[in-house]
Design an enzyme around this catalytic site. Sequence first.
Site, PDB file in Angstrom:
ATOM      1  N   GLU A 159      74.675  22.225  32.828  1.00  0.00           N
ATOM      2  CA  GLU A 159      73.864  23.701  34.316  1.00  0.00           C
ATOM      3  C   GLU A 159      75.660  23.978  34.630  1.00  0.00           C
ATOM      4  OE1 GLU A 159      70.784  24.125  37.238  1.00  0.00           O
ATOM      5  OE2 GLU A 159      71.032  22.152  36.765  1.00  0.00           O
ATOM      6  N   LYS A 202      67.755  30.847  34.630  1.00  0.00           N
ATOM      7  CA  LYS A 202      67.254  30.099  35.457  1.00  0.00           C
ATOM      8  C   LYS A 202      65.797  30.991  36.635  1.00  0.00           C
ATOM      9  CE  LYS A 202      67.105  25.898  37.897  1.00  0.00           C
ATOM     10  NZ  LYS A 202      68.387  25.154  38.663  1.00  0.00           N
ATOM     11  N   CYS A 262      67.585  22.293  33.597  1.00  0.00           N
ATOM     12  CA  CYS A 262      67.312  21.470  34.567  1.00  0.00           C
ATOM     13  C   CYS A 262      65.747  21.296  34.624  1.00  0.00           C
ATOM     14  CB  CYS A 262      68.262  21.646  36.364  1.00  0.00           C
ATOM     15  SG  CYS A 262      68.129  20.649  37.635  1.00  0.00           S
TER      16      CYS A 262
END
Length: 317
Positions: free
Chosen positions: A47, A138, A172
Amino acid sequence: MKNYTNPTIAAIQAAPELFNLEKSLEKAATLTKEAAAKGADIVVFPESYLPAYPRGMNFGAIIGSRTDAGRSDFIRFVENSVVVPSEETEYLGEIARNNNVYLIMGITERDSKWSDTTLYCTVLFFSPDGKLLGKHRKLKPTGSERLIWGEGDGSTMPVFDTPFGKIGALICWENYMPLARAAMYSKGVQIYLAPTADMRESWQSTLRHIAMEGRCFVAGVNQYVTKSMYPEDLACYAELENAPDEMSKGGSAIVDPLGNYLVEPSWGREEILITTFDLDKITAAKFDFDPVGHYARNDIFQLQVNEEKQEPRKNFN
């Protein structure tokens, strides 16, 4: 199942040259070349590998107040982020092409279309011919991440059909969003990538659960970062004074469709984790559980996903 070729995948547990996009790209090129030399067909970075996951920093922000020093560090973060497309994405495409790999790269993306300073936590997908296949932004930054990243929308939730299987990614703690996972399963994801900044032991349970729930291979990829890697000329460097020497200890791992480790979690070092997937294991695993097949109960449950791109000025000329 479609006749796919069993791929070799490399998960790159490494830090960038923090806050230095140019040098981080060079390091990414070196690590990708090393992974390809070990036989990798797919290379996955963590990430926000470019230009950094700024763990431990608050950019001088508390509720109701920001500092000039924090604004200075944010300028530096923005200036080292990645515009898509750009010379930097062309370079990443060259890395993929030169090494004949699918390259999946975690970046902080700078949106040059609507706002030159709105950033997104993004994953880019490159094919072995160097083409940028697409990206995933995201959907929901977690906690203080909302200081630096905006929210993605449903238009960037791709799953790509490749000769090595169907590849997709959530970032995540998006992986704690049940409906986001369900959307990935509904697109037939077989190689599920989970770039992350989570180094807790409990994250391992998440990786293994997703593999079993989705009956897919899962690669969790995190950075290994020490405090000494942070530039000491950051305006808010003092924020790190009480931070541990080991800022991110890693924990990257690769899991098969029945939740078994193919590569055990790696801790305390930079490392390239590499293994080969036997895609027949997906069929074997779905013998008794298929989340979007015989176990779906579509007569009871339906999933709706808005995949329309949300543009702030789309209704204006």
